[in-house]
Design an enzyme around this catalytic site. Structure first.
Site, PDB file in Angstrom:
ATOM      1  N   PRO A 257       0.850  -1.195   0.000  1.00  0.00           N
ATOM      2  CA  PRO A 257       0.000   0.000   0.000  1.00  0.00           C
ATOM      3  C   PRO A 257       0.886   1.246   0.000  1.00  0.00           C
ATOM      4  O   PRO A 257       1.275   1.762   1.050  1.00  0.00           O
ATOM      5  CB  PRO A 257      -0.803  -0.132   1.301  1.00  0.00           C
ATOM      6  CG  PRO A 257       0.087  -0.921   2.206  1.00  0.00           C
ATOM      7  CD  PRO A 257       0.894  -1.837   1.329  1.00  0.00           C
ATOM      8  N   ASP A 430       6.093   2.649   1.716  1.00  0.00           N
ATOM      9  CA  ASP A 430       5.154   1.620   2.148  1.00  0.00           C
ATOM     10  C   ASP A 430       4.436   2.130   3.392  1.00  0.00           C
ATOM     11  O   ASP A 430       5.062   2.307   4.447  1.00  0.00           O
ATOM     12  CB  ASP A 430       5.920   0.324   2.446  1.00  0.00           C
ATOM     13  CG  ASP A 430       5.006  -0.851   2.762  1.00  0.00           C
ATOM     14  OD1 ASP A 430       3.853  -0.622   3.168  1.00  0.00           O
ATOM     15  OD2 ASP A 430       5.467  -2.006   2.631  1.00  0.00           O
ATOM     16  N   HIS A 431       3.118   2.345   3.273  1.00  0.00           N
ATOM     17  CA  HIS A 431       2.383   2.942   4.388  1.00  0.00           C
ATOM     18  C   HIS A 431       2.251   1.990   5.567  1.00  0.00           C
ATOM     19  O   HIS A 431       1.814   2.395   6.653  1.00  0.00           O
ATOM     20  CB  HIS A 431       0.991   3.376   3.918  1.00  0.00           C
ATOM     21  CG  HIS A 431       0.590   4.726   4.431  1.00  0.00           C
ATOM     22  ND1 HIS A 431       0.729   5.084   5.760  1.00  0.00           N
ATOM     23  CD2 HIS A 431       0.059   5.805   3.813  1.00  0.00           C
ATOM     24  CE1 HIS A 431       0.287   6.326   5.924  1.00  0.00           C
ATOM     25  NE2 HIS A 431      -0.121   6.792   4.758  1.00  0.00           N
ATOM     26  N   ARG A 432       2.657   0.726   5.403  1.00  0.00           N
ATOM     27  CA  ARG A 432       2.632  -0.205   6.524  1.00  0.00           C
ATOM     28  C   ARG A 432       3.782   0.044   7.490  1.00  0.00           C
ATOM     29  O   ARG A 432       3.665  -0.257   8.693  1.00  0.00           O
ATOM     30  CB  ARG A 432       2.699  -1.651   6.020  1.00  0.00           C
ATOM     31  CG  ARG A 432       1.518  -2.086   5.170  1.00  0.00           C
ATOM     32  CD  ARG A 432       1.756  -3.460   4.587  1.00  0.00           C
ATOM     33  NE  ARG A 432       2.902  -3.482   3.671  1.00  0.00           N
ATOM     34  CZ  ARG A 432       3.352  -4.568   3.047  1.00  0.00           C
ATOM     35  NH1 ARG A 432       2.756  -5.736   3.252  1.00  0.00           N
ATOM     36  NH2 ARG A 432       4.391  -4.494   2.236  1.00  0.00           N
ATOM     37  N   CYS A 434       5.382   3.025   8.072  1.00  0.00           N
ATOM     38  CA  CYS A 434       5.370   4.335   8.723  1.00  0.00           C
ATOM     39  C   CYS A 434       4.164   5.120   8.248  1.00  0.00           C
ATOM     40  O   CYS A 434       3.501   4.751   7.276  1.00  0.00           O
ATOM     41  CB  CYS A 434       6.660   5.114   8.444  1.00  0.00           C
ATOM     42  SG  CYS A 434       6.841   5.620   6.717  1.00  0.00           S
TER      43      CYS A 434
END
Length: 460
Positions: A257, A430-432, A434
């Site tokens: 994501p 990668d929004h997972r 941070c």
């Protein structure tokens, strides 16, 4: 007594499952030494010379140049047992190899293995040891060319070399590669209708693709319909480097994501600093090297972005070292060489390593080790004359910094309008691993260092 052993395409490491034959280095009838390179193949990672662990006479090759083979498919067969003995063996002696049973066959195979097999494990980059010059077998020894029945190495059950036969209505189809079978099956193509172009009528992937092209070719339209008949589009196989890039980018967009943030920065001071460094003498420092130094220090402050996600364990894995990848465009497609331990390198060292890897990429001589292990990627797409981009993360990394072209633009500097050297920086993350605050902090720190290189002195 000579034994005919089959050498299969070995596991080339890094999860590679297939390779394309680029160039044969030996011919049928050549004498090869143990660990001598016999074929050059192209994987999704790099060009690799594959050495053969047997020493003897090449009796058969499987696959033409341009053929894709899966790992484990036969590459060639070698008659072993002493080059002199093989060259001078009688036809009936060689024809009877493998016909014996019990202890005699096992003893002969054991002797062949111990004297003509290196024992090295062919994974990754081949075996060690200098390659001996190959020599041709005398044409007055036809017995070697007639040997077609292989006897496997004792550590594995006997493996019969597939002997292709002309396609008939019933019976086996002359095809070795499971990839070729799958391609034909997926396209609903009957392999019995294809005449193979390989040795003894062996059906190659190129034969299947040619048959599919003929089948999809539209029939000649009637004169009245010529103006509206659709043109057949060109089909370009996604394989080799391009295929690997396509798979990796697709996986990145499927699993990660991602989000992108960007900022414009005044690079005037950075360019002036580089000019001063180069004017002081010594090796020239590249802009990419300075940007790499900035990235390394930014990652030390924001280690979340130098990480990967273990999806199976649902864990974020923060990596201890920065192995910096950089995008390089080549004739074979986009590749990402990796500068190992970038955090411990000076600007001069980074410049030299970037130059070495770039030249290797252009020559097509990058090794799998040069292309793997990256933890963060720096993408300078400004060389293509563009200002901005939204980079796709190089899976399984967590972020990529994109750098546009540095060009003169109007800019408010110290309260006044001036012409400054401006660059756009973009960060895809990668929004997972941070949130936006961390990503924005990283990008802002990079921009601050670009605008005022003295900021780096606080962390040196």
């Amino acid at each position: 007594m000579a034994q005919v052993l089959e050498f299969k395409l070995p596991d080339l490491g890094e999860g590679l499952t297939e390779a394309e034959i680029v160039r044969w280095l030996v011919n049928v009838g050549d004498v090869v030494a143990i660990d001598q390179p016999v074929v050059e193949v192209e994987t999704a990672k790099a060009m690799v010379e594959v050495p053969c662990p047997y020493g003897g006479v090449v009796t058969a090759r499987f696959g033409d140049e341009g053929t894709e083979l899966p790992v484990g498919a036969p590459l060639l067969t070698v008659a072993v047992g002493g080059a002199d003995g093989v060259a001078g063996a009688a036809p009936d002696a060689l024809a009877g190899v493998g016909a014996g049973t019990g202890g005699s066959a096992a003893s002969a195979a054991e002797s062949a293995e111990s004297s003509e097999y290196s024992g090295n494990v062919l994974v990754g980059y081949g075996t060690a040891g200098p390659a001996a010059r190959r020599r041709r077998v005398r044409r007055d020894a036809p017995a070697v060319a007639a040997v077609v029945t292989p006897v496997a190495v004792p550590a594995a059950p006997p493996v019969a070399v597939p002997v292709a036969v002309p396609a008939v209505a019933q019976g086996p189809v002359p095809v070795i590669s499971p990839l070729v079978r799958k391609l034909a099956r997926d396209e609903g193509l009957d392999l019995r209708e294809i005449q193979g172009s390989g040795p003894d009528g062996l059906i190659l992937r190129a034969d299947v693709e040619a048959a599919l092209a003929v089948r999809s070719r539209p029939a000649a339209p009637a004169p009245a319909a010529a103006a509206v008949a659709p043109a057949a589009g060109e089909r370009i196989p996604l394989r080799g480097v391009r295929g690997a890039v396509a798979d990796k980018l697709s996986r990145s967009r499927t699993e990660i994501p991602d989000a992108t943030c960007w900022v414009d920065a005044d690079a005037t001071e950075l360019m002036a600093t580089r000019a001063a460094m180069n004017a002081a003498g010594g090796p020239k420092i590249s802009v990419l090297a300075l940007l790499a130094r900035i990235c390394v220090h930014a990652l030390a402050r924001f280690p979340e972005l130098n990480s990967t996600v273990d999806t199976a364990a649902r864990e974020i894995v923060r990596l201890p070292s920065v192995h910096l990848g950089f995008a390089a465009q080549t004739e074979r497609g986009l590749v990402v060489p990796v500068v190992k331990e970038a955090g411990g390198r000076t600007a001069e060292s980074l410049t030299a390593e970037f130059a070495r890897l770039t030249e290797s990429a252009r020559q097509g001589t990058l090794t799998p080790a040069d292309l793997t292990g990256g933890t963060f990627t720096l993408n300078n797409y400004g060389v293509f004359g563009v200002d901005g981009s939204t980079p796709i993360i190089n899976h399984p990394e967590a972020a990529m910094l994109g750098v546009g072209r540095i060009i003169p633009k109007p800019w408010v500097h110290q309260g006044e309008l001036a012409v400054r050297q401006v660059v756009q920086l973009s960060l895809t993350f990668d929004h997972r691993v941070c949130d936006g605050g961390t990503a924005g902090g990283f990008l802002r720190y990079v921009a601050d260092c670009v605008e005022n290189p003295a900021v780096l002195l606080r962390t040196l």
